[in-house]
Design a protein around this motif. Structure first.
Motif, PDB file in Angstrom:
ATOM      1  N   PHE A  74       0.840  -1.183   0.000  1.00  0.00           N
ATOM      2  CA  PHE A  74       0.000   0.000   0.000  1.00  0.00           C
ATOM      3  C   PHE A  74       0.881   1.239   0.000  1.00  0.00           C
ATOM      4  CE2 PHE A  74      -2.336  -3.350   2.205  1.00  0.00           C
ATOM      5  CZ  PHE A  74      -3.497  -3.384   1.448  1.00  0.00           C
ATOM      6  N   THR A  75       0.396   2.288  -0.626  1.00  0.00           N
ATOM      7  CA  THR A  75       1.132   3.547  -0.641  1.00  0.00           C
ATOM      8  C   THR A  75       0.915   4.279   0.674  1.00  0.00           C
ATOM      9  OG1 THR A  75      -0.697   4.793  -1.594  1.00  0.00           O
ATOM     10  CG2 THR A  75       0.837   3.733  -3.141  1.00  0.00           C
ATOM     11  N   GLU A  76       1.739   5.265   0.890  1.00  0.00           N
ATOM     12  CA  GLU A  76       1.607   6.087   2.098  1.00  0.00           C
ATOM     13  C   GLU A  76       0.256   6.793   2.135  1.00  0.00           C
ATOM     14  OE1 GLU A  76       2.964   7.474   5.724  1.00  0.00           O
ATOM     15  OE2 GLU A  76       3.990   6.096   4.400  1.00  0.00           O
ATOM     16  N   ALA A  77      -0.211   7.261   0.972  1.00  0.00           N
ATOM     17  CA  ALA A  77      -1.505   7.949   0.902  1.00  0.00           C
ATOM     18  C   ALA A  77      -2.656   7.005   1.240  1.00  0.00           C
ATOM     19  CB  ALA A  77      -1.707   8.546  -0.484  1.00  0.00           C
ATOM     20  N   GLU A  78      -2.574   5.755   0.768  1.00  0.00           N
ATOM     21  CA  GLU A  78      -3.629   4.785   1.075  1.00  0.00           C
ATOM     22  C   GLU A  78      -3.654   4.439   2.560  1.00  0.00           C
ATOM     23  OE1 GLU A  78      -3.873   2.322  -3.122  1.00  0.00           O
ATOM     24  OE2 GLU A  78      -2.390   1.726  -1.606  1.00  0.00           O
ATOM     25  N   LEU A  79      -2.481   4.264   3.147  1.00  0.00           N
ATOM     26  CA  LEU A  79      -2.416   3.975   4.580  1.00  0.00           C
ATOM     27  C   LEU A  79      -2.936   5.146   5.404  1.00  0.00           C
ATOM     28  CD1 LEU A  79       1.054   2.205   4.784  1.00  0.00           C
ATOM     29  CD2 LEU A  79      -1.160   1.178   5.267  1.00  0.00           C
ATOM     30  N   THR A  80      -2.571   6.355   5.023  1.00  0.00           N
ATOM     31  CA  THR A  80      -3.035   7.541   5.751  1.00  0.00           C
ATOM     32  C   THR A  80      -4.538   7.710   5.635  1.00  0.00           C
ATOM     33  OG1 THR A  80      -0.894   8.587   5.359  1.00  0.00           O
ATOM     34  CG2 THR A  80      -2.712  10.026   6.004  1.00  0.00           C
ATOM     35  N   ALA A  81      -5.086   7.510   4.430  1.00  0.00           N
ATOM     36  CA  ALA A  81      -6.535   7.637   4.242  1.00  0.00           C
ATOM     37  C   ALA A  81      -7.277   6.583   5.046  1.00  0.00           C
ATOM     38  CB  ALA A  81      -6.886   7.521   2.763  1.00  0.00           C
ATOM     39  N   ALA A  82      -6.772   5.357   5.067  1.00  0.00           N
ATOM     40  CA  ALA A  82      -7.419   4.297   5.841  1.00  0.00           C
ATOM     41  C   ALA A  82      -7.340   4.585   7.338  1.00  0.00           C
ATOM     42  CB  ALA A  82      -6.771   2.958   5.531  1.00  0.00           C
ATOM     43  N   ALA A  83      -6.193   5.091   7.808  1.00  0.00           N
ATOM     44  CA  ALA A  83      -6.042   5.424   9.223  1.00  0.00           C
ATOM     45  C   ALA A  83      -6.968   6.567   9.620  1.00  0.00           C
ATOM     46  CB  ALA A  83      -4.594   5.782   9.526  1.00  0.00           C
TER      47      ALA A  83
END
Length: 140
Positions: A74-83
């Motif tokens: 997962f990209t950093e943006a995907e992880l941040t959005a999920a968090a």
């Protein structure tokens, strides 16, 4: 994203081990892995509950990645959005308006911690197997 029960269990255990190693006093001698393995069941359970409260909502909020034979990435943006989605949902469930009332610095620290622990969880997961190619051992 949908993960198997085994993947989630391994992920939570990996994060619990990391939390134990991070909270261990630096003057303690010995291996952190051996120290975690030597913990009482109740202490391990508490670490796993804490890890699960942080990581499981974020894991389920991740986008679907059908990867077979590899770990999902997962990209950093995907992880941040999920968090952010998971953090907002959990906080709003406990107390409406709590996420927006939280100071921005604290919210950023909560998100950064959730992202880092989720990255540890995904990295600790086993390689994904093809669920359609079910292999039954000969002894069964």
């Amino acid at each position: 994203m949908r993960f198997t029960e085994h993947e989630m269990t391994v992920a939570v255990d990996t994060v619990a081990r990391r939390l134990h190693a991070a909270t261990r006093p630096p003057w303690r001698r010995g291996d952190a892995v051996a120290a975690y393995d030597g913990l009482e069941r109740m202490k391990k359970w508490r670490l796993k509950v804490t890890a699960g409260e942080v990581v499981l909502p974020v894991l389920t909020a991740l986008p679907e990645r059908p990867t077979v034979g590899a770990k999902p990435e997962f990209t950093e943006a995907e992880l941040t959005a999920a968090a952010q989605t998971a953090g907002r949902d959990v906080m709003e469930h406990r107390k409406p308006g709590a996420w927006d009332a939280m100071p921005a610095k604290r919210r950023d620290r909560v998100l950064a911690t959730a992202v880092e622990l989720t990255r540890v969880a995904v990295d600790g997961m086993p390689v994904r197997q093809d669920p359609d190619a079910l292999i039954v051992p000969d002894h069964l």
